[in-house]
Design an enzyme around this catalytic site. Structure first.
Site, PDB file in Angstrom:
ATOM      1  N   ARG A 134     -17.882  38.645 -12.921  1.00  0.00           N
ATOM      2  CA  ARG A 134     -16.500  38.672 -12.427  1.00  0.00           C
ATOM      3  C   ARG A 134     -15.854  40.032 -12.498  1.00  0.00           C
ATOM      4  NH1 ARG A 134     -15.189  32.798 -12.764  1.00  0.00           N
ATOM      5  NH2 ARG A 134     -13.083  32.657 -12.004  1.00  0.00           N
ATOM      6  N   ARG A 145      -6.334  19.321  -6.209  1.00  0.00           N
ATOM      7  CA  ARG A 145      -7.158  19.013  -7.387  1.00  0.00           C
ATOM      8  C   ARG A 145      -6.272  18.804  -8.613  1.00  0.00           C
ATOM      9  NH1 ARG A 145     -11.687  23.209  -9.229  1.00  0.00           N
ATOM     10  NH2 ARG A 145      -9.872  24.368  -9.926  1.00  0.00           N
ATOM     11  N   ARG A 174      -6.332  19.975 -14.130  1.00  0.00           N
ATOM     12  CA  ARG A 174      -6.899  21.128 -14.848  1.00  0.00           C
ATOM     13  C   ARG A 174      -5.765  22.041 -15.277  1.00  0.00           C
ATOM     14  NH1 ARG A 174     -11.916  24.625 -12.377  1.00  0.00           N
ATOM     15  NH2 ARG A 174     -10.687  26.490 -12.811  1.00  0.00           N
TER      16      ARG A 174
HETATM   17  P1  AP5 Z   1     -13.802  28.955 -12.993  1.00  0.00           P
HETATM   18  O1  AP5 Z   1     -14.054  27.605 -13.515  1.00  0.00           O
HETATM   19  O2  AP5 Z   1     -14.946  29.771 -12.534  1.00  0.00           O
HETATM   20  O3  AP5 Z   1     -12.688  28.771 -11.892  1.00  0.00           O
HETATM   21  P2  AP5 Z   1     -12.333  29.551 -10.545  1.00  0.00           P
HETATM   22  O4  AP5 Z   1     -13.119  30.753 -10.222  1.00  0.00           O
HETATM   23  O5  AP5 Z   1     -10.866  29.704 -10.613  1.00  0.00           O
HETATM   24  O6  AP5 Z   1     -12.823  28.545  -9.483  1.00  0.00           O
HETATM   25  P3  AP5 Z   1     -12.481  27.019  -9.303  1.00  0.00           P
HETATM   26  O7  AP5 Z   1     -13.305  26.176 -10.196  1.00  0.00           O
HETATM   27  O8  AP5 Z   1     -11.015  26.782  -9.315  1.00  0.00           O
HETATM   28  O9  AP5 Z   1     -12.916  26.889  -7.781  1.00  0.00           O
HETATM   29  P4  AP5 Z   1     -14.360  26.861  -7.118  1.00  0.00           P
HETATM   30  O10 AP5 Z   1     -14.543  28.062  -6.237  1.00  0.00           O
HETATM   31  O11 AP5 Z   1     -15.438  26.559  -8.107  1.00  0.00           O
HETATM   32  O12 AP5 Z   1     -14.124  25.643  -6.152  1.00  0.00           O
HETATM   33  P5  AP5 Z   1     -14.467  24.093  -6.396  1.00  0.00           P
HETATM   34  O13 AP5 Z   1     -15.848  23.823  -5.906  1.00  0.00           O
HETATM   35  O14 AP5 Z   1     -14.122  23.724  -7.797  1.00  0.00           O
HETATM   36  O15 AP5 Z   1     -13.014  29.829 -14.068  1.00  0.00           O
HETATM   37  C1  AP5 Z   1     -11.901  29.309 -14.746  1.00  0.00           C
HETATM   38  C2  AP5 Z   1     -11.447  30.311 -15.810  1.00  0.00           C
HETATM   39  O16 AP5 Z   1     -12.512  30.495 -16.769  1.00  0.00           O
HETATM   40  C3  AP5 Z   1     -11.150  31.726 -15.304  1.00  0.00           C
HETATM   41  O17 AP5 Z   1      -9.831  31.858 -14.839  1.00  0.00           O
HETATM   42  C4  AP5 Z   1     -11.414  32.550 -16.573  1.00  0.00           C
HETATM   43  O18 AP5 Z   1     -10.343  32.424 -17.473  1.00  0.00           O
HETATM   44  C5  AP5 Z   1     -12.614  31.852 -17.184  1.00  0.00           C
HETATM   45  N1  AP5 Z   1     -13.907  32.403 -16.704  1.00  0.00           N
HETATM   46  C6  AP5 Z   1     -14.873  31.728 -16.014  1.00  0.00           C
HETATM   47  N2  AP5 Z   1     -15.922  32.519 -15.785  1.00  0.00           N
HETATM   48  C7  AP5 Z   1     -15.615  33.732 -16.341  1.00  0.00           C
HETATM   49  C8  AP5 Z   1     -16.302  34.966 -16.410  1.00  0.00           C
HETATM   50  N3  AP5 Z   1     -17.532  35.150 -15.864  1.00  0.00           N
HETATM   51  N4  AP5 Z   1     -15.676  36.000 -17.041  1.00  0.00           N
HETATM   52  C9  AP5 Z   1     -14.452  35.860 -17.614  1.00  0.00           C
HETATM   53  N5  AP5 Z   1     -13.752  34.700 -17.564  1.00  0.00           N
HETATM   54  C10 AP5 Z   1     -14.324  33.651 -16.939  1.00  0.00           C
HETATM   55  O19 AP5 Z   1     -13.454  23.439  -5.353  1.00  0.00           O
HETATM   56  C11 AP5 Z   1     -12.058  23.451  -5.572  1.00  0.00           C
HETATM   57  C12 AP5 Z   1     -11.459  22.213  -4.902  1.00  0.00           C
HETATM   58  O20 AP5 Z   1     -11.675  22.292  -3.487  1.00  0.00           O
HETATM   59  C13 AP5 Z   1     -12.134  20.900  -5.351  1.00  0.00           C
HETATM   60  O21 AP5 Z   1     -11.168  19.903  -5.447  1.00  0.00           O
HETATM   61  C14 AP5 Z   1     -13.157  20.609  -4.241  1.00  0.00           C
HETATM   62  O22 AP5 Z   1     -13.415  19.235  -4.100  1.00  0.00           O
HETATM   63  C15 AP5 Z   1     -12.464  21.194  -3.024  1.00  0.00           C
HETATM   64  N6  AP5 Z   1     -13.419  21.748  -2.034  1.00  0.00           N
HETATM   65  C16 AP5 Z   1     -14.548  22.458  -2.280  1.00  0.00           C
HETATM   66  N7  AP5 Z   1     -15.152  22.817  -1.125  1.00  0.00           N
HETATM   67  C17 AP5 Z   1     -14.363  22.334  -0.118  1.00  0.00           C
HETATM   68  C18 AP5 Z   1     -14.454  22.390   1.311  1.00  0.00           C
HETATM   69  N8  AP5 Z   1     -15.468  23.032   1.925  1.00  0.00           N
HETATM   70  N9  AP5 Z   1     -13.486  21.798   2.030  1.00  0.00           N
HETATM   71  C19 AP5 Z   1     -12.440  21.160   1.410  1.00  0.00           C
HETATM   72  N10 AP5 Z   1     -12.306  21.053   0.056  1.00  0.00           N
HETATM   73  C20 AP5 Z   1     -13.267  21.650  -0.691  1.00  0.00           C
END
Ligand code: AP5
Length: 188
Positions: A90, A129, A135
């Protein structure tokens, strides 16, 4: 089996976790989602979880030393290096740590997949979500902050992987099935 290391990148809500679950099954890769591992640690109240919680709730990155220790321990007992990273690396420090780690394991990066989705759509997805799952970082203020953190700290990595010839851009605004199909196509 041959080594394969894939990174799934993109802003919060781009669909990294959704696609990681599918891709790890279809390509027989170990899914390593740093956010999921951190959330499990928070739920279990481990030392790591206690240290990470405040950063996660604020939408900030968890400090690099905690992340690299966690990733190393997840990779310690692998037979083949077949891994799908979701949400890691990241920032530039994590990207160079990953290069070193893969070098130690005798493996290279296969591809970095960037899921591209516009901001209005990711905010819509995450607010939906929030209604469904609650969350702690899915409220509008924290979502906007996570998007800024992504733009400032993570997005520059796309150029790093592009220069290395590893970046594949995919339209993440399509349906879940269509995105999966596109990812399979760029990996084949
Ligand atoms: P993390 O859990 O990685 O969250 P994020 O990057 O904010 O991503 P999300 O989980 O919110 O989204 P996603 O892209 O995975 O989408 P998803 O498939 O879930 O990180 C959370 C926290 O942890 C960070 O802020 C940080 O604090 C810490 N962290 C994690 N990794 C770190 C690192 N390497 N270094 C430092 N800190 C770290 O989908 C989202 C929603 O959209 C779902 O409801 C899904 O059903 C829907 N959806 C998915 N695809 C589609 C589509 N094609 N069409 C319509 N809806 C869809």
């Amino acid at each position: 089996m041959a080594n394969e290391v894939v990174l799934l990148m993109g802003p919060p809500g781009a669909g990294k976790g959704t696609q990681a679950a599918r891709l790890s099954r279809s390509r027989n890769l170990k899914q390593l989602s740093t956010g999921d591992i951190l959330r499990s640690n928070v739920a279990e109240g481990t030392d790591l979880g206690r240290k990470a919680r405040g950063f996660m709730d604020a939408g900030e990155l968890v400090p690099d030393d905690l992340i690299i220790g966690m990733v190393r321990s997840e990779l310690s007992d692998l037979q083949d290096v077949r891994v799908l990273f979701d949400g890691y690396p990241r920032n530039p420090a994590q990207a160079s740590q990953l290069d070193e780690l893969l070098n130690d394991l005798g493996a290279g990066l296969t591809a970095a997949i960037a899921l591209e989705v516009d901001e209005d759509e990711v905010v819509r997805r995450l607010l939906q979500r929030s209604d469904e799952q609650g969350r702690s970082d899915d409220n509008e203020q924290t979502i906007r902050h996570r998007l800024n953190v992504y733009a400032e700290q993570t997005q520059p990595l796309l150029e790093y992987y592009e220069t290395a010839g590893k970046l594949k851009r995919v339209d993440g605004g399509l349906s879940v099935d269509a995105v999966e199909e596109q990812i399979s196509r760029v990996l084949s």
